[in-house]
Design an enzyme around this catalytic site. Structure first.
Site, PDB file in Angstrom:
ATOM      1  CB  SER A  46      35.365 -72.140 -74.905  1.00 59.16           C
ATOM      2  OG  SER A  46      34.395 -71.830 -75.867  1.00 59.16           O
ATOM      3  CG  ASP A 336      28.322 -72.029 -70.408  1.00 58.94           C
ATOM      4  OD1 ASP A 336      28.149 -72.223 -71.631  1.00 58.94           O
ATOM      5  OD2 ASP A 336      29.398 -71.607 -69.934  1.00 58.94           O
ATOM      6  CG  HIS A 339      30.767 -73.169 -73.539  1.00 60.31           C
ATOM      7  ND1 HIS A 339      30.727 -72.074 -72.716  1.00 60.31           N
ATOM      8  CD2 HIS A 339      31.681 -72.891 -74.486  1.00 60.31           C
ATOM      9  CE1 HIS A 339      31.603 -71.173 -73.136  1.00 60.31           C
ATOM     10  NE2 HIS A 339      32.187 -71.639 -74.213  1.00 60.31           N
TER      11      HIS A 339
END
Ligand SMILES: *[C@@H]1O[C@H](CO)[C@@H](O)[C@H](O)[C@H]1NC(C)=O
Ligand SMILES: *[C@@H]1O[C@H](CO)[C@@H](O)[C@H](O)[C@H]1NC(C)=O
Ligand SMILES: *[C@@H]1O[C@H](CO)[C@@H](O)[C@H](O)[C@H]1NC(C)=O
Ligand SMILES: *[C@@H]1O[C@H](CO)[C@@H](O)[C@H](O)[C@H]1NC(C)=O
Ligand SMILES: *[C@@H]1O[C@H](CO)[C@@H](O)[C@H](O)[C@H]1NC(C)=O
Length: 371
Positions: A46, A336, A339
């Site tokens: 990610s 978040d 991340h």
């Protein structure tokens, strides 16, 4: 404006000259790629994904294609796991390449500037989030496919040049380690921590060796952060305020050590192999513990989420749960629970691009691109 126009005209002229040299030397009228042109091929999870997961069925672990993801830069949810750009976007900007398209983006791609194979949630091991991600071996298979397409379009000579000049950029392992400490998978727990790290790095290494066999020579690696201190894992720790999940930090440190040794070996063993390794464990610790030194207001609590440290993954109302959102994502190291914010990603990318000394070496990405 005038400056930019002037510069791009000069760039165009240089490109034309290079094209002419190239066409002149090509017997079959192959469409030519400027000599020394370096593309960027991105692998990982990610932190590097620019939207591949939008094109696979991954509802179980993704669902980030909603506001407030993307709010800062793109002004729409771009499939990136943050408020704006991710690390490879900045690397591409520094290298004067377009932002890396996701490999699965359903439109014609030239691939001569590279493409992005990374998939949020994926790991080095096929077991990690199997069925919901594009694992590393499949990412490699996708590179082979791009290679075939390039050979068809440009011929072998042109493609070989591009393959050996290009940069292959990796960030792999985070999900293998977080899966180990947060999920109860029997396959993954049958190994000791030591063995597990060797298997993760071993799988990454074999992909690197396969790319080398395909003609790849220049590799970039971002190590693993102090994972146990991500808001998502801090939220699981009960006890002293600010404490981290140490088991995850130990895995991260071991990974960085092991990868560093393996890369030194590859450099000795494989002729022409060049790499840049950014071990940013300490850099992220600094960002978390001394945020104001870097212009942040908050290093531990995420901008978007709920619960302790906003460490529960409810950003955007995932799972129908209410969530909190900060006023300015750039004030936070984390957007978040797992991340970085765009601003933190930029600081990390800058370290990979031009850093030196203990954090980035033996080359930085700038020197690999210029080489
Ligand atoms: C996507 O995954 C979900 C959850 O595993 C499943 O229920 C659904 O049928 C899948 N959809 C497709 C199109 O495969
Ligand atoms: C994980 O599995 C072990 C053995 O089956 C069990 O004892 C333990 O309670 C489980 N832990 C969690 C967090 O589910
Ligand atoms: C790669 O991972 C698998 C588990 O998915 C493991 O069995 C295998 O030994 C690993 N390979 C290397 C070279 O470490
Ligand atoms: C943390 O503490 C709370 C309140 O004491 C408790 O309900 C919860 O189960 C604990 N969580 C863990 C992971 O130990
Ligand atoms: C690099 O690491 C060495 C040994 O750990 C240390 O003595 C030195 O101060 C470090 N240099 C920088 C620039 O951090």
């Amino acid at each position: 404006m005038a400056m930019a126009g002037g510069r791009s005209r000069v760039g165009f002229l240089i490109l034309c000259v290079m094209m002419m040299i190239c066409v002149g030397g090509s017997a079959y009228g192959e469409v030519c790629i400027p000599r020394k042109h370096a593309a960027l091929f991105v692998f990982g999870a990610s932190l590097f994904d620019t939207g591949n997961n939008n094109y696979i069925n991954t509802s179980a672990i993704s669902g980030i294609n909603i506001f407030p993801y993307g709010q800062t830069f793109f002004k729409y949810p771009s499939g990136r796991f943050t408020d704006g750009r991710v690390i490879p976007d900045f690397i591409a900007e520094y290298a004067r390449l377009p932002l890396p398209l996701p490999y699965l983006f359903p439109a014609y791609q030239t691939y001569t500037d590279g493409t992005n194979f990374a998939s949020g949630g994926s790991g080095a091991l096929v077991e990690t989030h199997r069925g919901f991600v594009i694992d590393l071996k499949t990412q490699l298979a996708n590179l082979r496919n791009v290679n075939r397409i390039l050979r068809n379009r440009h011929g072998d000579a042109e493609t070989n040049k591009l393959v050996s000049n290009s940069i292959y950029l990796f960030n792999v392992g985070t999900n293998d380690y977080t899966a180990r400490v947060t999920e109860n998978s029997s396959v993954l727990l049958s190994y000791s921590a030591d063995e597990y790290v060797k298997i993760v790095v071993g799988n990454l290494t074999s992909v690197v060796q396969d790319i080398y066999k395909m003609g790849g020579r220049k590799f970039g690696f971002l190590g693993i952060a102090p994972l146990g201190c991500l808001p998502s894992l801090r939220a699981r720790v009960n006890g002293t305020a600010g404490s981290c999940l140490e088991e995850a930090n130990e895995l991260a440190k071991q990974h960085n050590k092991e990868l560093s040794l393996v890369l030194q070996n590859l450099e000795r063993k494989l002729q022409g192999f060049k790499y840049s390794f950014t071990n940013y464990y300490d850099l992220v610790s600094q960002l978390m513990n001394f945020p104001s030194k870097y212009g942040f207001k908050e290093g531990m609590v995420a901008c978007c989420g709920s619960g302790p440290y906003r460490g529960y993954s409810t950003c955007g109302g995932r799972m129908g749960v209410k969530y909190e959102l900060c006023e300015n994502p750039s004030d936070h190291v984390f957007f978040d629970p797992s991340h970085y914010s765009e601003r933190a990603a930029q600081i990390i990318a800058h370290q990979m691009w031009s850093g030196n000394g203990n954090t980035t070496g033996p080359y930085n990405l700038r020197s690999l691109f210029q080489d």
